[in-house]
Write an enzyme that holds these catalytic residues in place. Structure first.
Site, PDB file in Angstrom:
ATOM      1  N   CYS A  53      13.191  65.733  79.729  1.00 20.72           N
ATOM      2  CA  CYS A  53      13.868  65.349  80.966  1.00 20.72           C
ATOM      3  C   CYS A  53      15.377  65.463  80.774  1.00 20.72           C
ATOM      4  O   CYS A  53      15.914  64.999  79.762  1.00 20.72           O
ATOM      5  CB  CYS A  53      13.484  63.915  81.340  1.00 20.72           C
ATOM      6  SG  CYS A  53      14.265  63.391  82.879  1.00 20.72           S
ATOM      7  N   CYS A  57      18.412  58.330  80.376  1.00 21.26           N
ATOM      8  CA  CYS A  57      18.016  56.914  80.415  1.00 21.26           C
ATOM      9  C   CYS A  57      17.757  56.440  78.974  1.00 21.26           C
ATOM     10  O   CYS A  57      16.861  56.972  78.306  1.00 21.26           O
ATOM     11  CB  CYS A  57      16.766  56.728  81.270  1.00 21.26           C
ATOM     12  SG  CYS A  57      16.896  57.571  82.865  1.00 21.26           S
ATOM     13  N   CYS A  60      14.168  55.695  77.430  1.00 19.49           N
ATOM     14  CA  CYS A  60      13.014  56.542  77.756  1.00 19.49           C
ATOM     15  C   CYS A  60      12.601  57.532  76.656  1.00 19.49           C
ATOM     16  O   CYS A  60      13.440  58.254  76.111  1.00 19.49           O
ATOM     17  CB  CYS A  60      13.300  57.296  79.051  1.00 19.49           C
ATOM     18  SG  CYS A  60      11.849  58.185  79.658  1.00 19.49           S
ATOM     19  N   CYS A  97      -0.972  56.903  90.654  1.00 25.78           N
ATOM     20  CA  CYS A  97       0.472  57.157  90.616  1.00 25.78           C
ATOM     21  C   CYS A  97       0.772  58.313  89.663  1.00 25.78           C
ATOM     22  O   CYS A  97       0.404  58.261  88.492  1.00 25.78           O
ATOM     23  CB  CYS A  97       1.154  55.875  90.160  1.00 25.78           C
ATOM     24  SG  CYS A  97       2.940  56.031  90.098  1.00 25.78           S
ATOM     25  N   CYS A 128       0.689  57.621  95.026  1.00 24.27           N
ATOM     26  CA  CYS A 128       2.063  57.251  94.690  1.00 24.27           C
ATOM     27  C   CYS A 128       2.621  58.335  93.779  1.00 24.27           C
ATOM     28  O   CYS A 128       1.885  58.888  92.963  1.00 24.27           O
ATOM     29  CB  CYS A 128       2.058  55.898  93.968  1.00 24.27           C
ATOM     30  SG  CYS A 128       3.699  55.421  93.379  1.00 24.27           S
ATOM     31  N   CYS A 188       8.258  51.770  96.340  1.00 16.26           N
ATOM     32  CA  CYS A 188       7.954  51.043  95.105  1.00 16.26           C
ATOM     33  C   CYS A 188       9.235  51.088  94.282  1.00 16.26           C
ATOM     34  O   CYS A 188       9.657  52.166  93.859  1.00 16.26           O
ATOM     35  CB  CYS A 188       6.798  51.718  94.371  1.00 16.26           C
ATOM     36  SG  CYS A 188       6.506  51.033  92.722  1.00 16.26           S
ATOM     37  N   ARG A 260       4.609  43.766  90.451  1.00 18.97           N
ATOM     38  CA  ARG A 260       3.746  44.376  89.418  1.00 18.97           C
ATOM     39  C   ARG A 260       4.182  44.014  88.002  1.00 18.97           C
ATOM     40  O   ARG A 260       5.318  44.239  87.603  1.00 18.97           O
ATOM     41  CB  ARG A 260       3.721  45.900  89.570  1.00 18.97           C
ATOM     42  CG  ARG A 260       2.826  46.533  88.522  1.00 18.97           C
ATOM     43  CD  ARG A 260       2.588  48.002  88.761  1.00 18.97           C
ATOM     44  NE  ARG A 260       2.042  48.227  90.067  1.00 18.97           N
ATOM     45  CZ  ARG A 260       2.420  49.203  90.878  1.00 18.97           C
ATOM     46  NH1 ARG A 260       3.338  50.045  90.497  1.00 18.97           N
ATOM     47  NH2 ARG A 260       1.861  49.347  92.056  1.00 18.97           N
TER      48      ARG A 260
HETATM   49  N1  SAM Z   1      11.458  60.357  85.952  1.00 25.78           N
HETATM   50  C1  SAM Z   1      11.207  59.512  87.046  1.00 25.78           C
HETATM   51  C2  SAM Z   1      12.299  58.520  87.293  1.00 25.78           C
HETATM   52  O1  SAM Z   1      12.931  58.066  86.333  1.00 25.78           O
HETATM   53  O2  SAM Z   1      12.526  58.163  88.438  1.00 25.78           O
HETATM   54  C3  SAM Z   1       9.895  58.807  86.980  1.00 25.78           C
HETATM   55  C4  SAM Z   1       9.320  58.266  85.718  1.00 25.78           C
HETATM   56  S1  SAM Z   1      10.179  56.983  84.924  1.00 25.78           S
HETATM   57  C5  SAM Z   1       9.344  56.943  83.419  1.00 25.78           C
HETATM   58  C6  SAM Z   1       9.759  55.522  85.811  1.00 25.78           C
HETATM   59  C7  SAM Z   1      10.277  54.189  85.318  1.00 25.78           C
HETATM   60  O3  SAM Z   1       9.565  53.785  84.161  1.00 25.78           O
HETATM   61  C8  SAM Z   1      11.729  54.058  84.920  1.00 25.78           C
HETATM   62  O4  SAM Z   1      12.573  53.939  86.015  1.00 25.78           O
HETATM   63  C9  SAM Z   1      11.703  52.798  84.095  1.00 25.78           C
HETATM   64  O5  SAM Z   1      11.907  51.663  84.914  1.00 25.78           O
HETATM   65  C10 SAM Z   1      10.286  52.764  83.521  1.00 25.78           C
HETATM   66  N2  SAM Z   1      10.305  53.036  82.061  1.00 25.78           N
HETATM   67  C11 SAM Z   1      10.486  54.223  81.461  1.00 25.78           C
HETATM   68  N3  SAM Z   1      10.469  54.094  80.122  1.00 25.78           N
HETATM   69  C12 SAM Z   1      10.262  52.785  79.858  1.00 25.78           C
HETATM   70  C13 SAM Z   1      10.160  52.016  78.659  1.00 25.78           C
HETATM   71  N4  SAM Z   1      10.283  52.575  77.458  1.00 25.78           N
HETATM   72  N5  SAM Z   1       9.933  50.703  78.764  1.00 25.78           N
HETATM   73  C14 SAM Z   1       9.802  50.118  79.979  1.00 25.78           C
HETATM   74  N6  SAM Z   1       9.910  50.783  81.151  1.00 25.78           N
HETATM   75  C15 SAM Z   1      10.144  52.099  81.097  1.00 25.78           C
HETATM   76  C1  DTB Z   2       7.291  51.805  86.693  1.00 24.49           C
HETATM   77  O1  DTB Z   2       8.129  50.995  87.123  1.00 24.49           O
HETATM   78  N1  DTB Z   2       6.700  51.712  85.522  1.00 24.49           N
HETATM   79  C2  DTB Z   2       5.823  52.840  85.314  1.00 24.49           C
HETATM   80  C3  DTB Z   2       5.882  53.555  86.666  1.00 24.49           C
HETATM   81  N2  DTB Z   2       6.891  52.860  87.368  1.00 24.49           N
HETATM   82  C4  DTB Z   2       6.031  55.008  86.752  1.00 24.49           C
HETATM   83  C5  DTB Z   2       6.216  53.649  84.135  1.00 24.49           C
HETATM   84  C6  DTB Z   2       6.262  52.861  82.879  1.00 24.49           C
HETATM   85  C7  DTB Z   2       6.572  53.811  81.772  1.00 24.49           C
HETATM   86  C8  DTB Z   2       6.541  53.132  80.460  1.00 24.49           C
HETATM   87  C9  DTB Z   2       6.916  54.020  79.357  1.00 24.49           C
HETATM   88  C10 DTB Z   2       6.024  55.209  79.151  1.00 24.49           C
HETATM   89  O2  DTB Z   2       4.791  55.084  79.142  1.00 24.49           O
HETATM   90  O3  DTB Z   2       6.582  56.280  78.903  1.00 24.49           O
HETATM   91 FE1  SF4 Z   3      13.765  61.175  82.877  1.00 24.11          FE
HETATM   92 FE2  SF4 Z   3      12.750  59.071  81.623  1.00 24.11          FE
HETATM   93 FE3  SF4 Z   3      14.976  58.793  83.025  1.00 24.11          FE
HETATM   94 FE4  SF4 Z   3      12.614  59.229  84.331  1.00 24.11          FE
HETATM   95  S1  SF4 Z   3      13.177  57.441  83.104  1.00 24.11           S
HETATM   96  S2  SF4 Z   3      14.606  60.221  84.721  1.00 24.11           S
HETATM   97  S3  SF4 Z   3      11.616  60.564  82.820  1.00 24.11           S
HETATM   98  S4  SF4 Z   3      14.734  60.082  81.181  1.00 24.11           S
END
Ligand code: SAM
Ligand code: DTB
Ligand code: SF4
Length: 329
Positions: A53, A57, A60, A97, A128, A188, A260
């Protein structure tokens, strides 16, 4: 209790600062005014494009800016998505989702995601997606295809945001939420706790959500899942009671939203989860995996539901199914 969109920081802080048991008790009272206290909405997540990506973030596993050792995967086939959705339906999920590690969907991705939405919706599941930023036209096309919810989190307070993400702004996120709303989809949106933020930041996040023109129908409260190789891998762990406080305050100030219990559930005991439900959480992700990290599997959740006497909310019938029923009666 009336639904309000004018919550002040001071009011939210006063809710947070109460003794824990008073807060949870109040949240449970508010919860029972609007929901069946023993029903939990269950969603299943699937990553349709994993890793590489371009966003940065700091939490992530999928950001190309860090070396998390995650194996990237290109767009998966629509047939594979449908077979996963069928399994999710069979195991009791009402919403499916689909998430992609994109900054935003490119135009070339639109036919792919639109086909997927149509087919998942036709199974009788709520749909979703979480694909990054959208423009107005993309939001409208997704709505037209049958997308019920769009997930896009604010993640943290406006003030703390720049410590976590530099490649898209807080206002970019608000714009996407606005496009989703205008297109007529359900929103959401929530955030993450345990990023190294302080309580004021958690208050700021909840205030942003609760003062949107309409509350998000679904509010995920994630707890950081620390990922090796990312800048937040070694951040100090937040106490579980502070996560539960955040859930309880969200429940009180957004009384008709589904709150959630989201990422991080793996680290919780059954009794911690029971306390989170007591605080007003009424939605979760089931399945062995979230997007890239492990999650409580179906078996564990069945046991938990049985132990606590909880039931999963049923998938709502589609318009097509309703008209077939009407013809039959
Ligand atoms: N890439 C898209 C975005 O960021 O909008 C969608 C997927 S992203 C993984 C969705 C959400 O998952 C993030 O906004 C964050 O709140 C949550 N998330 C991602 N990595 C995480 C982690 N390691 N621990 C907890 N929540 C996480
Ligand atoms: C959200 O708030 N939590 C979900 C969903 N929206 C997409 C994602 C959690 C991702 C947790 C880290 C992972 O599995 O990579
Ligand atoms: Fe990309 Fe992860 Fe950020 Fe979503 S949360 S925009 S997958 S770096």
């Amino acid at each position: 209790m009336q639904v309000r969109n004018d919550w002040s920081r001071e009011e939210i802080q006063a809710l947070y600062d109460q003794p824990f048991l008073d807060l949870v008790f109040k949240a449970q009272q508010v919860h029972r005014e609007h929901f069946d206290a023993n029903t939990i909405q269950v969603s299943t997540l699937l990553s349709i494009k994993t890793g590489k990506c371009p966003e940065d973030c700091k939490y992530c596993s999928q950001s190309a800016h860090y070396d998390s050792k995650l194996e990237a995967e290109k767009r998966i086939a629509v047939e594979k998505v449908i077979s996963e959705a069928k399994e999710a339906l069979a195991s009791g999920s009402s919403r499916f989702c689909m998430g992609a590690a994109w900054r935003n969907p490119h135009e070339r991705d639109m036919p792919y995601v639109i086909e997927m939405v149509k087919e998942v919706k036709a199974l009788g599941l709520e749909t979703c997606m979480t694909l990054g930023m959208l423009n107005q036209s993309q939001a409208e096309r997704l709505k037209e295809a049958g997308l019920d919810y769009y997930n896009h989190n604010l993640d943290t307070s406006r003030e703390y945001y720049s410590h976590i993400i530099s490649t898209r702004t807080f206002d970019d996120r608000l714009d996407t939420l606005d496009f989703v709303r205008k297109a007529g989809m359900k929103v959401c949106s929530g955030g993450i706790v345990g990023l190294g933020e302080n309580r004021n930041d958690r208050i700021g996040l909840l205030q942003e959500l609760a003062t949107l023109p309409a509350h998000p129908e679904s509010v995920p409260i994630n707890m950081l899942v620390p990922i090796e190789g990312t800048p937040l891998a070694d951040v100090e762990k937040l106490d579980v009671t502070e996560w539960i406080r955040t859930i309880a305050v969200a429940r009180i100030i957004m009384p008709t939203s589904y709150i959630r219990l989201s990422a991080g559930r793996e680290a919780l005991s059954d009794s911690d989860q029971a306390l989170a439900f007591m605080a007003g959480a009424n939605s979760l992700f089931s399945g062995e995996k979230l997007l890239t990290t492990p999650n409580a599997g179906e078996g564990k959740d069945k046991q938990l539901f049985n132990k606590l006497g909880l039931k999963a909310e049923k998938a709502k019938p589609t318009v097509a199914e309703l008209s077939v029923d009407a013809m039959a009666s």
